[in-house]
Design an enzyme around this catalytic site. Sequence first.
Site, short mmCIF file in Angstrom:
data_model
loop_
_atom_site.label_atom_id
_atom_site.label_comp_id
_atom_site.label_asym_id
_atom_site.label_seq_id
_atom_site.Cartn_x
_atom_site.Cartn_y
_atom_site.Cartn_z
N GLN A 160 0.88 -1.18 0.00
CA GLN A 160 0.00 0.00 0.00
C GLN A 160 0.91 1.22 0.00
OE1 GLN A 160 -3.18 0.94 -0.33
NE2 GLN A 160 -2.54 3.04 0.04
N GLN A 162 0.08 4.73 -0.97
CA GLN A 162 -0.42 6.05 -0.59
C GLN A 162 -0.50 6.18 0.93
OE1 GLN A 162 -4.41 6.95 -2.00
NE2 GLN A 162 -3.98 9.12 -2.13
N PRO A 287 -6.10 -2.60 4.28
CA PRO A 287 -6.53 -1.54 5.20
C PRO A 287 -7.53 -0.54 4.63
CG PRO A 287 -4.31 -1.09 4.42
CD PRO A 287 -4.68 -2.44 3.89
N GLY A 290 -10.68 0.47 -1.07
CA GLY A 290 -10.07 0.28 -2.37
C GLY A 290 -8.89 1.21 -2.52
N MET A 291 -7.99 0.85 -3.43
CA MET A 291 -6.85 1.70 -3.74
C MET A 291 -6.67 1.68 -5.25
SD MET A 291 -4.46 3.71 -2.77
CE MET A 291 -3.52 4.53 -4.05
N GLU A 317 -12.93 3.83 -7.41
CA GLU A 317 -11.53 3.54 -7.77
C GLU A 317 -11.33 3.69 -9.28
OE1 GLU A 317 -9.82 3.73 -5.29
OE2 GLU A 317 -11.29 3.17 -3.76
N ASP A 396 -1.22 11.17 6.34
CA ASP A 396 -2.34 10.30 6.68
C ASP A 396 -3.32 10.99 7.64
OD1 ASP A 396 -3.06 7.67 5.94
OD2 ASP A 396 -2.87 7.07 8.04
N ARG A 576 -9.94 -3.36 7.57
CA ARG A 576 -10.26 -2.12 6.86
C ARG A 576 -10.47 -1.00 7.88
NH1 ARG A 576 -15.46 -1.54 2.85
NH2 ARG A 576 -15.17 0.65 2.29
N LYS A 578 -11.56 2.00 7.89
CA LYS A 578 -12.83 2.73 7.95
C LYS A 578 -13.83 2.04 8.89
CE LYS A 578 -16.75 2.86 5.24
NZ LYS A 578 -17.54 2.88 4.02
#
Length: 625
Positions: A160, A162, A287, A290-291, A317, A396, A576, A578
Amino acid sequence: MSKYWIAATLFLLVSCNQEQKTVTYEEIPDAKDVHSYAQPQIAKITHLDLDLSIDFSDHIISGTASYDIETAENADQIILDVNNLNIDSVWLGEANGNRIPTTFQVGSATDFMGAPLTIDISPNTNKITVRYSTNPEAAALQWLEPVQTLGKSDPFLFTQGQAILTRTWIPIQDSPGIRYTYSARVQVPSGLLALMSASNPMEKSDDGLYSFEMQQPIPAYLMALAVGNIEFQAISDRTGVYAEPGMLEDAAYEMADLEKMVVATESLYGPYLWDRYDLIVLPPSFPFGGMENPRLTFATPTIIAGDRSLTALVAHELAHSWSGNLVTNATWDDFWLNEGHTVYIERRIMEALYGRPYSEMLAKLGLQDLTATIDDMGPASEDSHLKLSLDGRDPDDGMNDVAYEKGYLLLRTLEELAGREIFDAYLKAYFEAYKFKSLSTEQWESYVHQHLIDPHDLDIDLSAWLYAPGIPAEHAQPVSNKFDQVDRHASEFIRLGRLDRSSTKDWSTHEWLHFIRQIPADLHVSFYEKLDDVYALSDSGNSEILAAWLEKSIQSGYLRDHNLPQLRAFLVEVGRRKFLSPLYRALKENGELALAREIFEEARPNYHSVSSNSISALLGDSEAI
Ligand code: BES
Ligand code: ZN
């Protein structure tokens, strides 16, 4: 051959023949990126070539990274970002060519920023190579043991990037304002498939060696790699899904409308410029929802609801293929440019495919999220400006609903002021004007003035939206008749304890979410018992509904009385953030801190660093890594 490709090929031919390339200054946004040590105006990378091998037993990636570079006159150094990497050696020239020795230095590292890797170059250097390896704790990487996967028989790795984690697995100029093309060769254990944000294989190779090519220039946060027992299923000629074999069929069912989504977005904002669009469904510890890794969206399995009800995330996405990947925020202070535009496009895609009443439900839920987030921050918080100022902070920290939903609301407000036809033409032209470029909020502001607000004489206080807290009073108002019906049902239940299955039987996930949000946390526990008896919400297989319900169950005391094992199971399996943050926060704020810490201890080995760092900070655990 498209014009773009002719131009790109010519550029390559010309640049290959040049002895020394010079930096094209207008490509570098004026905005200073405080989250990168790179000095692109002196020397910047234009192409990366990776040769990596993946060691699952020691959790190490090692190999070489070779870079084509462009330098300003008299440049004698190039600076890359590194964080927790072992730099073995550096030389001028290609990985396998004539090696010219040079000197380099890794500066002192700070927390989330990592350190500058400064490499001495000579005036005619146009290629450098770094031999390096990662640390087993590399923050971008999550190494999963076979038991943490669906199939239970093979390990899994995903990255990951970003916002600034790519520097923990590749030495790179890790700034969204710096773009480069890349190629890679990756050696993995045979029997596993490797995928990147690039051209991808559709089946396993015998020797575990895979080659990749990303011919469009991208910023470093979009570098991505996934390795595991992964298989592919096509959806259309240019779209498809990757997943562990046991998940593939369900994933393909859920993603049936992928091609339709691409077609709808193209007809609004111009051609999809990344060739294929595929999606990989990762193990549940991923985590994020979506990315938007280019050509290959990474997604959580929690969107596989069985009824295609959570596919707005896929639209989101995919939308990043225009807003974010094609036109990119210059710095993380401008993050709203990526996410605000993407949420706007996401809802336009959902409207095109499933109608206005459907997309208006999403807009309403988004506005509720935004209002709650801003209430939480307080009315004067600078974190509710669209333009952030994250200097000295982990980017972040600034990535919350404000960028997404206040950004969306601004664009929708502009759409309503201008009228849809004018706004659509404006947005399409914006993507054309800035494709493969990065821009700052200030550049956006002047573009939108020049091309939309001034020519059409729109009455909007843009400064209030961009540089002031809260939601300006003039904002657009989503309207949902569907939610009005849900409101009636919720109020009958709250006042009279009445539930009516016939009126809820056709509810979508979004109506359920709205309903659950309407139930006051201080309603007597017997109401919660009744809801669970009638609708079995604690056993919902829909992750969004379950997470919303569990949060209310904690806040109302229903959890305390019923010791819901579903909560622990959910928190241990799903990584995840969120979902995790609101649930752990609710536990902490409702007298269940000890339980929260106990569950976290059990769950932590399943979480990616992005999630475990957030939850550590929330629970006041000093062992944060
Ligand atoms: N690019 C983001 C994920 C992200 C943001 C990763 C900031 C790291 C830092 C992605 O496009 C996203 O927004 N995902 C959302 C889903 C979306 C439907 C709002 C998510 O993961 O929940
Ligand atoms: Zn996004």
